[in-house]
Design an enzyme around this catalytic site. Structure first.
Site, PDB file in Angstrom:
ATOM      1  N   GLN A 111       0.582  -1.311   0.066  1.00 55.67           N
ATOM      2  CA  GLN A 111       0.251   0.126   0.047  1.00 55.67           C
ATOM      3  C   GLN A 111       1.028   1.440   0.021  1.00 55.67           C
ATOM      4  O   GLN A 111       0.245   1.919  -0.015  1.00 55.67           O
ATOM      5  CB  GLN A 111      -0.884  -0.140   0.783  1.00 55.67           C
ATOM      6  CG  GLN A 111      -2.449  -1.335   0.986  1.00 55.67           C
ATOM      7  CD  GLN A 111      -3.197  -1.251   2.599  1.00 55.67           C
ATOM      8  OE1 GLN A 111      -3.482  -1.734   2.691  1.00 55.67           O
ATOM      9  NE2 GLN A 111      -3.140   0.491   2.485  1.00 55.67           N
ATOM     10  N   GLU A 128     -12.614   5.244   4.422  1.00 56.31           N
ATOM     11  CA  GLU A 128     -12.829   4.537   5.884  1.00 56.31           C
ATOM     12  C   GLU A 128     -14.176   5.277   6.914  1.00 56.31           C
ATOM     13  O   GLU A 128     -14.728   4.483   7.394  1.00 56.31           O
ATOM     14  CB  GLU A 128     -11.591   4.791   6.057  1.00 56.31           C
ATOM     15  CG  GLU A 128     -10.384   3.920   6.051  1.00 56.31           C
ATOM     16  CD  GLU A 128      -9.333   4.775   6.919  1.00 56.31           C
ATOM     17  OE1 GLU A 128      -8.942   5.730   6.610  1.00 56.31           O
ATOM     18  OE2 GLU A 128      -8.565   4.162   7.397  1.00 56.31           O
ATOM     19  N   ARG A 188     -10.095  -0.967   7.354  1.00 57.89           N
ATOM     20  CA  ARG A 188     -10.852   0.940   7.553  1.00 57.89           C
ATOM     21  C   ARG A 188     -10.710   1.803   8.555  1.00 57.89           C
ATOM     22  O   ARG A 188     -11.338   2.476   9.466  1.00 57.89           O
ATOM     23  CB  ARG A 188     -11.555   0.451   6.674  1.00 57.89           C
ATOM     24  CG  ARG A 188     -11.951  -0.163   5.241  1.00 57.89           C
ATOM     25  CD  ARG A 188     -12.979   0.222   5.052  1.00 57.89           C
ATOM     26  NE  ARG A 188     -13.404  -0.050   3.283  1.00 57.89           N
ATOM     27  CZ  ARG A 188     -13.924   0.095   2.307  1.00 57.89           C
ATOM     28  NH1 ARG A 188     -14.385   1.700   2.031  1.00 57.89           N
ATOM     29  NH2 ARG A 188     -14.262  -0.202   1.627  1.00 57.89           N
ATOM     30  N   CYS A 189      -9.317   1.808   9.271  1.00 56.92           N
ATOM     31  CA  CYS A 189      -9.389   1.723  10.655  1.00 56.92           C
ATOM     32  C   CYS A 189      -8.762   4.232  10.611  1.00 56.92           C
ATOM     33  O   CYS A 189      -9.070   4.292  11.579  1.00 56.92           O
ATOM     34  CB  CYS A 189      -8.648   1.692  11.607  1.00 56.92           C
ATOM     35  SG  CYS A 189      -6.300   1.886  10.537  1.00 56.92           S
TER      36      CYS A 189
HETATM   37  N1  MCN Z   1     -13.009  10.002  -3.353  1.00 60.86           N
HETATM   38  C1  MCN Z   1     -14.590  10.728  -4.284  1.00 60.86           C
HETATM   39  N2  MCN Z   1     -14.741  11.684  -3.658  1.00 60.86           N
HETATM   40  C2  MCN Z   1     -14.270  12.487  -2.436  1.00 60.86           C
HETATM   41  C3  MCN Z   1     -13.250  11.249  -1.331  1.00 60.86           C
HETATM   42  C4  MCN Z   1     -13.493  10.066  -2.343  1.00 60.86           C
HETATM   43  O1  MCN Z   1     -14.799  10.467  -5.566  1.00 60.86           O
HETATM   44  N3  MCN Z   1     -15.180  13.631  -1.683  1.00 60.86           N
HETATM   45  C5  MCN Z   1     -13.135   8.666  -4.092  1.00 60.86           C
HETATM   46  C6  MCN Z   1     -11.655   9.179  -3.986  1.00 60.86           C
HETATM   47  O2  MCN Z   1     -11.138   9.573  -5.718  1.00 60.86           O
HETATM   48  C7  MCN Z   1     -11.465   7.628  -4.290  1.00 60.86           C
HETATM   49  C8  MCN Z   1     -12.103   6.445  -3.882  1.00 60.86           C
HETATM   50  O3  MCN Z   1     -13.363   7.500  -3.817  1.00 60.86           O
HETATM   51  O4  MCN Z   1     -11.396   6.373  -5.920  1.00 60.86           O
HETATM   52  C9  MCN Z   1     -11.644   6.520  -1.951  1.00 60.86           C
HETATM   53  O5  MCN Z   1     -10.835   7.984  -1.731  1.00 60.86           O
HETATM   54  P1  MCN Z   1      -9.848   7.957  -0.389  1.00 60.86           P
HETATM   55  O6  MCN Z   1     -11.500   8.607   0.802  1.00 60.86           O
HETATM   56  O7  MCN Z   1      -9.181   9.374  -0.839  1.00 60.86           O
HETATM   57  O8  MCN Z   1      -9.697   6.630   0.353  1.00 60.86           O
HETATM   58  P2  MCN Z   1      -8.149   6.441  -0.340  1.00 60.86           P
HETATM   59  O9  MCN Z   1      -8.393   5.910  -1.798  1.00 60.86           O
HETATM   60  O10 MCN Z   1      -6.827   6.508   0.505  1.00 60.86           O
HETATM   61  O11 MCN Z   1      -7.983   4.667  -0.007  1.00 60.86           O
HETATM   62  C10 MCN Z   1      -8.253   3.951   1.168  1.00 60.86           C
HETATM   63  C11 MCN Z   1      -9.156   3.479   2.257  1.00 60.86           C
HETATM   64  C12 MCN Z   1      -8.863   2.993   2.782  1.00 60.86           C
HETATM   65  S1  MCN Z   1      -7.294   3.281   4.074  1.00 60.86           S
HETATM   66  C13 MCN Z   1      -8.830   1.653   3.120  1.00 60.86           C
HETATM   67  S2  MCN Z   1      -8.542   0.838   4.325  1.00 60.86           S
HETATM   68  C14 MCN Z   1      -9.733   1.055   2.159  1.00 60.86           C
HETATM   69  C15 MCN Z   1     -11.062   1.572   1.568  1.00 60.86           C
HETATM   70  O12 MCN Z   1      -9.709   3.024   0.830  1.00 60.86           O
HETATM   71  N4  MCN Z   1      -9.383   0.083   0.830  1.00 60.86           N
HETATM   72  C16 MCN Z   1     -10.525  -0.525   0.187  1.00 60.86           C
HETATM   73  N5  MCN Z   1     -11.473   1.773   0.653  1.00 60.86           N
HETATM   74  C17 MCN Z   1     -11.332   0.082  -0.035  1.00 60.86           C
HETATM   75  N6  MCN Z   1     -11.817  -0.107  -0.714  1.00 60.86           N
HETATM   76  C18 MCN Z   1     -11.964  -1.676  -2.050  1.00 60.86           C
HETATM   77  N7  MCN Z   1     -12.051  -1.461  -2.662  1.00 60.86           N
HETATM   78  N8  MCN Z   1     -10.927  -2.046  -1.394  1.00 60.86           N
HETATM   79  C19 MCN Z   1      -9.666  -1.598   0.258  1.00 60.86           C
HETATM   80  O13 MCN Z   1      -8.783  -2.390  -0.207  1.00 60.86           O
HETATM   81 CU1  CUM Z   2      -6.022   1.792   8.998  1.00 59.75          CU
HETATM   82  S1  CUM Z   2      -6.437   0.636   7.435  1.00 59.75           S
HETATM   83 MO1  CUM Z   2      -6.281   2.078   5.633  1.00 59.75          MO
HETATM   84  O1  CUM Z   2      -5.634   3.003   6.359  1.00 59.75           O
HETATM   85  O2  CUM Z   2      -5.662   1.692   5.079  1.00 59.75           O
END
Ligand code: MCN
Ligand code: CUM
Length: 806
Positions: free
Chosen positions: A237, A760, A384-385
């Site tokens: 990651q 998360e 997702r913490c």
């Molecule tokens: N997004 C959006 N508009 C926003 C916020 C987000 O359209 N205002 C969209 C983003 O562009 C992205 C998605 O939603 O495509 C998730 O964005 P974001 O919240 O920024 O999270 P990350 O991309 O950093 O993903 C990490 C988060 C975490 S920490 C875990 S744990 C988790 C999660 O995402 N693991 C996942 N969702 C998951 N979903 C899938 N399918 N698989 C995982 O392993």
């Molecule tokens: Cu703490 S689970 Mo996500 O942050 O990859």
């Protein structure tokens, strides 16, 4: 041209930019078998490694005999700690400032711990080799309870730390103690509690669970002895951080290491940590001169890679008789297993748990966390913490319910009168955070109205009457949650991992014909980055999202970034994407002005072009500008059109949400049925509503699993009781509830496009909603607190203990 007569609205729709529920571009590959996961990587002469794992949770390793294993055809090597020791690789640093055995060095500390690495020609020979390695263990007393681990005469788990009274996060006061972390004002909080009208005092336990991604962890290491270059494919990651750490540990120069995260079949935090398998695959490749693959089995994954939670949170919350909260106190005992291998930013040994004042305006608060070693698997930041925010949200949302019982108040009203008001943002919390923006009352009212809260309470009251009158055996629970998240680590001044500041990056190159490639420092594991980040660029510079390729995960090509976890991609890399796009737009403006023979300030951006102010018929499209940037000599302007941004966010973002679960519970069987699950999320500006909805469905389903049955359980001997999918509950379509999603939009004031993270939120918010529904169903019969998971048996026990079966 036909295109040019279209209205700005039509042209804008064509871009599929921000706000569009653009279909996931990834799925064309994924649904047609064209994904490329670690286990799909096959190299010439590739060998396979597998682990001999400890059957005991605590034992001395008296001897390891590999003779029989080495006699098996196809088995090439058996690596033990003794072989790694000369390389200084028998232990490795953890992301939390502790160190961890790569292979058992003298003893084992949890069941499933890696003892020896068997390298063979194929998977079958490796498995035979693993079975043939003879290990002599001498059993030692086992501790799986963190409270017992802290008793004076508890067995010493970490002999390597014997006599060490200082840890990575300050003093250690016991041989099984890792750290104490304290935030807030202890004296002021204790004073308020002592003088309060009402104090609710409860132990809230968030049990140990596991992210269980579909794809387990794995790596392929290939050391090319001719070029001196190490290529490492893996389920990472944070690929750049892995490259830097691999370079520091191995001594191989960083430019000679290429780390590639190919497609990842779900991460959920499970793939943030560094595991012995990665190190062993690298060492085995260096030793054999052949590529070496290591891929875990499902059982390995459930037993040995990062778990989630295992927090015992003792809370006290005080209020006036009218229900105004006056203070919050919390002491947490955190069970970290055999090694502290959490992945929180360095300054925060218990992550962002100090967001535990939640959505409420609490004047004083105090939090202390004690990290403790036990004979369980290490890890801890997973599922997702957002760095222990899940625990914090569960804690405060349970404490609010307990306080409502104490006060004899409606829990929705108690929340409403304590919410931080809209005009209080930016809000300084008692435990040290500055919440960027929020409008909790609007979200809450919308949620209560959507589910007809008053109607539900009336129905519940009638149900209780009917139950008492013997007319029904089913109770109705209404589970409320209003959570506040903290995501987007983070300002470099506050957040680093192993000294690497947590900024992120995006590089955009526009091709001469007006299409583009963008590369980011993050890595999607299913979140749809290729879809959504192209949408940001589309809106910012007016190139259709469909004409933008998005790449992540190859450290030889992507700009340096800290990776994807803690919902940081949108808050940090998403911001970098917008900033890089704006740099391109600024250059495009100069080119357009030159081509249109006007001053830079006389043109303005409109959807997909620069238009001369006051002369709408005079314009240059981004396509034309892109071409000009490559084929025309423009005085004072470099050829080409590309930009890179490294973004250090000024603050984190604070998404929030209102979740309500309505649940029917059968008192005699302990069965439950989720009748309604309503999830309102506010993640600021929404890039792709469909992807957000998908994130909510997935996260809420994980939350459902955690709250209603999923558990990593151990017996007193430290035997893992839930290491297969027969015992570890993963909901199928059959169990999964139906979700109703909703939203409000409160943009982040400091993010270039106003977006906050969302990945998360559904896990953070749904677990307390499900759990509160179970508790609420029994509130009228005297239930105050009961630990998760609320499986059928445990719900039946609640009813039994309350005397509802007689
Ligand atoms: N997004 C959006 N508009 C926003 C916020 C987000 O359209 N205002 C969209 C983003 O562009 C992205 C998605 O939603 O495509 C998730 O964005 P974001 O919240 O920024 O999270 P990350 O991309 O950093 O993903 C990490 C988060 C975490 S920490 C875990 S744990 C988790 C999660 O995402 N693991 C996942 N969702 C998951 N979903 C899938 N399918 N698989 C995982 O392993
Ligand atoms: Cu703490 S689970 Mo996500 O942050 O990859």
């Amino acid at each position: 041209m036909k295109d040019e007569v279209q209205s700005p609205e039509d042209r804008s729709a064509k871009l599929k930019g921000m706000g569009c529920s653009r279909k996931r571009v990834e799925d064309v590959r994924f649904t047609q078998g064209r994904g490329n996961y670690v286990d799909d990587i096959k190299l010439d002469g590739m060998l396979v490694g597998d682990f001999v794992r400890s059957p005991y949770a605590h034992a001395r390793v008296a001897s390891i005999n590999a003779e029989a294993a080495l006699a098996i055809p196809g088995v090439l090597a058996v690596i033990t700690a003794k072989d790694l020791e000369p390389l200084g690789l028998h232990w490795m640093p953890t992301l939390a400032g502790d160190k961890q055995m790569v292979l058992a060095d003298g003893k084992v500390l949890f069941q499933g711990q890696e003892v020896a690495f068997v390298v063979a020609k194929d998977r079958y020979a490796a498995a035979d080799g693993v079975a043939a390695v003879e290990v002599d263990y001498e059993e030692l007393p086992v501790v799986t309870d963190p409270f017992k681990a802290m008793e004076p005469d508890a067995p010493v788990l970490r002999e390597d730390l014997a006599g060490k009274t200082e840890g990575a996060h300050g003093p250690r006061r016991h041989h099984n103690h890792i750290f104490t972390w304290e935030v807030g004002d202890k004296d002021a909080t204790e004073k308020v509690l002592a003088e309060a009208d009402v104090v609710a005092d409860e132990m809230v336990y968030y049990h140990r669970t596991h992210p269980m991604p579909l794809e387990t962890c794995g790596a392929v290491a290939s050391m090319d002895k001719v070029t001196g270059k190490l290529t490492l494919w893996g389920t990472f990651q944070a690929p750049h951080a892995v490259r830097t750490v691999a370079s520091l540990i191995s001594g191989i120069a960083e430019h000679n290491i290429r780390v590639i995260s190919p497609d990842i079949g779900g991460g959920f935090g499970n793939k943030v940590g560094v595991y012995p398998g990665y190190i062993c695959a690298i060492v085995a490749s260096i030793v054999t001169g052949k590529p070496v693959k290591w891929v875990e089995s499902r059982m390995d994954n459930l037993m040995s890679t990062a778990f989630a939670r295992d927090y015992w949170m003792h809370g006290k919350i005080s209020a006036t008789k009218e229900g105004k909260i006056t203070g919050l106190w919390c002491h947490t005992t955190a069970d970290h297993g055999g090694f502290d291998a959490c992945a929180d930013p360095t300054k925060f040994p218990a992550g962002f748990m100090n967001i535990c004042t939640g959505s409420y305006d609490i004047p004083v608060a105090f939090l202390s966390v004690d990290g403790v070693y036990t004979n369980k698997a290490p890890g801890g930041v997973a599922y997702r913490c957002s760095f222990r925010v899940t625990e914090a949200a569960y804690f405060i949302e349970r404490m609010i319910e307990v306080l409502a019982i104490k006060l004899g108040m409606d829990a929705a009203e108690l929340r409403r009168i304590n919410f931080i008001r809209k005009d209080q943002f930016p809000y300084q919390s008692a435990l040290g955070w500055e919440y960027d923006s929020g409008d909790y009352h609007t979200a809450w009212d919308k949620a209560l109205k959507a589910v007809d809260y008053d109607g539900l309470r009336a129905e519940q009251a009638q149900r209780i009457e009917d139950f008492k009158a013997g007319k029904t055996r089913k109770l109705l629970g209404i589970g409320l949650t209003h959570f506040t998240e903290i995501v987007g680590a983070g300002p470099v001044k506050n957040c680093d991992i192993l000294g690497l500041g947590m900024f992120d990056s995006c590089e955009i190159r526009i091709h001469p014909t007006g299409s583009a490639i963008a590369r980011l420092g993050t890595i999607s594991q299913g979140q749809g980055h290729a879809t959504t980040f192209a949408q940001i660029i589309a809106s910012e510079i007016g190139i259709p999202a469909d004409d933008i390729t998005l790449e992540e995960g190859d450290t030889d090509t992507a700009p340096y970034g800290l990776g994807t976890y803690g919902s940081r991609s949108t808050p940090v890399a998403g911001a970098a994407t917008a900033m890089a796009a704006r740099k391109i737009r600024a250059k495009a403006q100069m080119i357009a002005a030159y081509l249109l023979e006007v001053h830079d300030d006389d043109v303005e951006f409109e959807v997909d072009r620069f238009v001369v102010k006051g002369a709408p018929e005079r314009f240059k499209t981004m396509k034309e500008i892109a071409f000009a940037s490559y084929n025309q000599a423009i005085p004072g302007v470099e050829p080409g059109l590309e930009a890179v941004s490294y973004y250090d966010p000024p603050n984190m973002t604070y998404p929030f949400g209102a979740y309500i679960c309505v649940m029917e519970i059968d008192v005699d069987t302990g069965e439950h049925k989720v009748r309604t699950f309503y999830a309102l999320d506010d993640c600021g500006t929404r890039i792709n509503p469909m992807i957000i909805e998908g994130q909510v469905h997935g996260g809420a389903t994980e939350g459902y699993a955690i709250a209603m049955g999923q558990e990593i359980a151990y017996d007193d001997m430290g035997n893992h009781k839930t290491a297969t999918l027969m015992d570890f509950f993963v909901p199928t379509a059959w169990e999964t509830p139906h979700y109703t999603t909703d939203h409000t939009v409160t943009p982040s004031p400091h993010h270039p496009i106003g977006a906050k993270g969302v990945g998360e939120s559904p896990n953070v918010g749904s677990v307390p909603a499900f759990s509160n529904a179970v508790h609420d169903a029994f509130r009228a019969f005297g239930l105050v607190q009961s630990h998760m998971p609320h499986d059928q048996w445990r719900i039946w026990r609640i009813a039994e203990n309350l005397g509802l079966h007689s």
